[in-house]
Design an enzyme around this catalytic site. Sequence first.
Site: not given
Length: 359
Positions: A254, A302, A35
């Site tokens: 950050y 990111m 799956k």
Amino acid sequence: MPRPIRAVIDLAALRHNYLLAKRCAGSARAFAVVKANAYGHGLGLALCALGDVADGFALLDLAEARALRAAGIAQPIVLLEGFFEPADLAEVAALGLTPAIHCEAQLAMLERAAPATPLDVLLKINSGMNRLGFTADNFAAALARLRAMPGVRGITLMSHFARADDEVGIGAQLTVFKTLTAGLDLPVSLANSAALLRFPEAAGHIVRPGIMLYGGSPMPDLQSAEAIGLRPVMTLASEIIGVQEIVAGQQVGYGGSFAADGPMRIGVVACGYADGYPRHAPTGTPILVGGRRTRSLGRVSMDMLACDLSHLPEAGVGSPVTLWGEGLAADEVASAAGTISYELFCALAARVPVSVREA
Ligand SMILES: *Cc1c(COP(=O)(O)O)cnc(C)c1O
């Protein structure tokens, strides 16, 4: 040159892990759980590794089942959540799939559709997880209805364990299951990876290993993947693309969540949460640079994350980095980030190029 991040899938390791599951299963059949795009590894690649050895497959999505049949898979294919609407049933029957039947609505759909080619089904029992399945209140009636349907051929009794991976184990659920099914001469399917490894005596006739196929330990707190004999299948790799020298008091990334308490050399890795690396991985999460272990620093952004090169003077721009996989267990990274290897694998982002490891 493309950004240096990539995922490398080791097909021989996947096959090795399946065969290990199969050995644990004894005489039971082992249906490979594929799956979620084979836990993020790629359904097509999983088929390359397992297509000719697996006793069967289990997944959720009709489109994925269709892809398996189109690829020539003739073994049983289980739909772990069954079908979702009456319109699915014609294709379920045409493809010869084995749906789990877990609720009244599915029984009613099956009665109305009366497939011309009889189906094998798994009748799902809720033995205590309280997710899907019939209980003591309605199981006997569900079984009687299935048995009365000409469109149903083989019935396997199925349940799923909530705590096969921890100290509680499967005892209470197994008792519920055995009580409900006493005297029924039907095959059973109970075990996920953790149950198969820890309680092989309860394996039943069909086992459903998932995470262990991909080289993750289903119970990393009790036993590492390596100790089980599993090999990592997915290696997430990248490179150092920048280096900074900082001094005491300077911060990294950050929010400035990491501050140096002395001179440090920082490596910047081309891998961030948009690649599937967990943003919650804190400072100190293990990472390999040039095959040597070090730690992440500061917040994951990111597209990048930072790591400590202070004790790795030979490392610099272009040095190879392993985020997890060969040489660094995904379970270790997952545990540092407060999650499980399942989530790391499934979260691998579509933008990461995937290649196959050459033997
Ligand atoms: C996902 C799943 C499995 C496989 O579980 P693992 O812990 O990955 O081995 C087995 N059975 C069912 C019903 C599942 O949903």
